[in-house]
Motif scaffolding. Structure first.
Motif, mmCIF file in Angstrom:
data_model
loop_
_atom_site.group_PDB
_atom_site.id
_atom_site.type_symbol
_atom_site.label_atom_id
_atom_site.label_comp_id
_atom_site.label_asym_id
_atom_site.label_seq_id
_atom_site.Cartn_x
_atom_site.Cartn_y
_atom_site.Cartn_z
ATOM 1 N N ASP A 88 0.870 -1.175 0.000
ATOM 2 C CA ASP A 88 0.000 0.000 0.000
ATOM 3 C C ASP A 88 0.907 1.224 0.000
ATOM 4 O OD1 ASP A 88 0.839 0.481 2.678
ATOM 5 O OD2 ASP A 88 -0.775 -0.782 3.439
ATOM 6 N N LYS A 89 0.347 2.395 0.249
ATOM 7 C CA LYS A 89 1.148 3.628 0.144
ATOM 8 C C LYS A 89 2.209 3.722 1.231
ATOM 9 C CE LYS A 89 -2.086 6.522 2.811
ATOM 10 N NZ LYS A 89 -2.901 7.757 2.777
ATOM 11 N N ASN A 90 2.101 2.923 2.281
ATOM 12 C CA ASN A 90 3.060 2.999 3.385
ATOM 13 C C ASN A 90 3.985 1.793 3.503
ATOM 14 O OD1 ASN A 90 2.021 5.513 4.317
ATOM 15 N ND2 ASN A 90 0.339 4.427 5.339
ATOM 16 N N ILE A 91 3.618 0.672 2.908
ATOM 17 C CA ILE A 91 4.359 -0.577 3.134
ATOM 18 C C ILE A 91 4.836 -1.152 1.805
ATOM 19 C CG2 ILE A 91 4.243 -2.940 4.039
ATOM 20 C CD1 ILE A 91 2.142 -2.022 5.992
ATOM 21 N N CYS A 92 6.112 -1.558 1.792
ATOM 22 C CA CYS A 92 6.696 -2.300 0.675
ATOM 23 C C CYS A 92 7.280 -3.601 1.209
ATOM 24 C CB CYS A 92 7.792 -1.490 -0.015
ATOM 25 S SG CYS A 92 7.208 -0.092 -0.973
ATOM 26 N N ASN A 93 7.131 -4.671 0.446
ATOM 27 C CA ASN A 93 7.685 -5.967 0.830
ATOM 28 C C ASN A 93 8.931 -6.281 0.010
ATOM 29 O OD1 ASN A 93 5.761 -6.388 2.734
ATOM 30 N ND2 ASN A 93 4.745 -8.104 1.702
ATOM 31 N N LEU A 94 9.960 -6.765 0.695
ATOM 32 C CA LEU A 94 11.172 -7.250 0.041
ATOM 33 C C LEU A 94 11.131 -8.764 0.055
ATOM 34 C CD1 LEU A 94 14.028 -6.592 -1.129
ATOM 35 C CD2 LEU A 94 14.885 -6.870 1.209
ATOM 36 N N ASP A 95 11.075 -9.383 -1.114
ATOM 37 C CA ASP A 95 11.069 -10.842 -1.241
ATOM 38 C C ASP A 95 12.484 -11.325 -1.526
ATOM 39 O OD1 ASP A 95 8.215 -11.348 -0.950
ATOM 40 O OD2 ASP A 95 7.998 -10.355 -2.896
ATOM 41 N N ILE A 96 12.945 -12.283 -0.748
ATOM 42 C CA ILE A 96 14.292 -12.840 -0.890
ATOM 43 C C ILE A 96 14.152 -14.315 -1.245
ATOM 44 C CG2 ILE A 96 16.499 -13.242 0.250
ATOM 45 C CD1 ILE A 96 15.750 -10.947 2.177
ATOM 46 N N PHE A 97 14.823 -14.727 -2.336
ATOM 47 C CA PHE A 97 14.701 -16.093 -2.846
ATOM 48 C C PHE A 97 16.023 -16.821 -2.664
ATOM 49 C CE2 PHE A 97 11.895 -13.323 -5.351
ATOM 50 C CZ PHE A 97 10.676 -13.881 -5.026
ATOM 51 N N LEU A 98 15.935 -18.011 -2.089
ATOM 52 C CA LEU A 98 17.112 -18.802 -1.739
ATOM 53 C C LEU A 98 17.001 -20.203 -2.323
ATOM 54 C CD1 LEU A 98 17.063 -17.918 2.058
ATOM 55 C CD2 LEU A 98 18.457 -16.778 0.320
#
Length: 542
Positions: A88-98
């Motif tokens: 949303d306008k306040n939250i960003c997700n960082l996806d890490i792939f292993l």
């Protein structure tokens, strides 16, 4: 600068604080955040996050005695890539792939063995900074991870040239550069083996490339020699856009790709190979009777320019897969499509031997695996009608040809590696069951033909199977998978740099097996081209 000024400097940064986790003090930190007020969330709870050159940590710092609780850690060696999503306008997700060793998903201290299986993992960290641009901060962390996954140490606030005594510059204005985007050419044979190559692509290789941020051009072959004509007709400009060619199928598809590259240089030879009778009656001696040069130095240099300009990465999706098994074995990786894709993504170019083989009709082909005549070629080629059985077809065919116990006749000439002369040695004359010229440790995923062989060692290992009883032959076939044939009393082993085989009977209706592909039987010769190609591989301790 005293500690109070340092602390004041750090606390002015909206994203950073003094490093409280003492175990990080000796690390080469690239990014870190130890604010536990909710800026970063892991599994919905506040956390700290640190990226070093070697290992990444998610952790919590206790209020009493500053105790550190590690929530998760992963090695950069197991990092495929990362991406970000705006929630949303306040939250960003960082996806890490292993892609981690299964015996330790944290990937920091996995046991080194040839059976190192891997499993894909996915970590999500939420960025929710109250007074900072979350998307820009998240992209900085993503670019840092993406660079590390590609083997690049990025410029970050902690190691940039304008840092003060190793302290970060203005965090909110600093931009971590994105690494170059890699592009692969992916070639899949949908009918390789038992038709599993497309499943390997859709369920394993494709999603792993996407997780690594690698773009690709996808080609599904539709007929025999499709890949060969595609590669041979590709211009240098077209080829230059790809950092690697991924080959999903069996050794047959890889044979097409390798020979597609060499077809740009190697034309059929104008000189033919002398028959065994001609070699016997030559008054000038064997060394003068043989063609003087199978591949010219100009051709070798041209081949090197072509093969050095692109990296090849085989992914098992067919029957055989001897070369990819050998590569994975020497990397300490288990034999699987996932491990092979991981090596393709994380690997570096490694020299791999090729050989040039000239057939009786003058055609010249490149080989990376083996050349077989007699029993082995009969089993390999004449069992093609049972491809639906997978590798089991080889065992069924072996029993059939063991009962037939055909004998072959011919002469084998070698330039032996340990020989003090520069001439040829006759090592076979008369009847035999088969001749097997190998270049790798494995010629199939389940058959270790020579445990002592290594990629790039620059020699052939030649096995000559002498006439024997059916009982001895059964013992030999049972021992082939594990390399026990090396000590079999009716098998002779030689190491050489060049060979010539001249049958003493009409072979117009016979077949030989070159890397698992049928070629016309008759006189032929081969020469080793040490380190000619570049295949993606990992160090044994990766």
């Amino acid at each position: 600068m005293d500690s109070s000024l340092l602390e004041s400097f750090f606390r002015q940064m909206s994203s950073f604080r003094i490093i409280e986790a003492e175990f990080l003090l000796e690390s080469s930190i690239l990014m870190i955040n130890e604010d536990q007020t909710g800026n970063l969330l892991f599994k919905g709870k506040p956390c700290c996050f640190a990226i070093t050159i070697d290992i990444c940590y998610l952790y919590k710092i206790g209020q009493v005695k500053k105790q550190v609780q590690i929530l998760a850690e992963f090695s950069v060696k197991s990092l495929l890539g990362s991406s970000f999503r705006r929630i949303d306008k306040n939250i960003c997700n960082l996806d890490i792939f292993l892609c981690c060793p299964v015996n330790n998903w944290c990937c920091g201290a996995s046991k080194q063995s040839e059976n190192r299986r891997r499993k894909r993992k996915h970590i999500t960290i939420s960025f929710n900074f109250k007074n900072a641009p979350n998307e820009e901060i998240c992209i900085n962390w993503m670019n840092t991870l993406q660079s590390l996954s590609s083997g690049i140490v990025p410029s970050t606030p902690f190691n940039s040239p304008d840092s003060i005594l190793g302290l970060p510059s203005d965090i909110n204005s600093f931009k971590v550069p994105a690494p170059p985007i890699r592009k692969f050419l992916v070639i899949v044979n949908p009918v390789s083996g038992r038709g599993t190559a497309m499943q390997v692509w859709s369920s394993t290789t494709k999603p792993m490339l996407q997780e690594a941020g690698i773009t690709y051009t996808f080609i599904k072959t539709t007929h025999a020699n499709h890949a060969r004509s595609l590669i041979s007709g590709m211009s240098e400009e077209e080829q230059s856009q790809y950092s690697a060619v991924l080959v999903i199928g069996g050794d047959g598809l890889l044979f097409e790709v390798v020979n597609g590259f060499s077809d740009r240089v190697l034309l059929p030879s104008s000189s033919s190979i002398l028959s065994s009778n001609e070699l016997q009656s030559s008054n000038n001696g064997l060394s003068n009777a043989l063609p003087s040069q199978l591949v010219s130095q100009d051709a070798i240099q041209h081949l090197q320019r072509i093969f050095y300009s692109v990296n090849i990465a085989p992914i098992p999706g067919g029957t055989g897969n001897g070369l990819v098994k050998t590569i994975l074995h020497e990397c300490g990786e288990a034999y699987s499509a996932m491990n092979a894709t991981f090596v393709a993504i994380k690997g570096q170019p490694r020299p791999v031997d090729l050989s040039c083989v000239r057939l009786s009709n003058g055609a010249r082909m490149m080989s990376f695996l083996s050349l077989s005549t007699g029993l082995v070629s009969d089993i390999d080629i004449l069992s093609e009608s049972m491809r639906w059985m997978g590798e089991m077809r080889l065992y069924v065919a072996a029993v059939y040809y063991m009962l037939r116990k055909r004998l072959y006749s011919g002469k084998l000439y070698l330039k032996l590696s340990e020989s003090t002369s520069s001439g040829w040695d006759v090592v076979v004359e008369g009847s035999h069951i088969g001749v097997w010229v190998t270049q790798t440790a494995y010629v199939a995923s389940t058959m270790c033909v020579n445990p002592a062989a290594h990629l790039g060692d620059g020699v052939f290992t030649v096995f000559v199977m002498q006439p024997m009883s059916r009982w001895r032959l059964l013992q030999l076939l049972l021992e082939m998978d594990t390399g026990g044939h090396i000590t079999h009393p009716y098998v002779k082993m030689y190491v050489c740099s060049q060979y010539l085989f001249a049958p003493e009977v009409d072979m117009s209706n016979g077949v030989y097996s070159l890397d698992g592909e049928a070629v016309d039987a008759g006189p032929l010769e081969g020469v080793m081209l040490k380190g000619m190609a570049r295949f993606l591989s990992l160090p044994a301790q990766a």
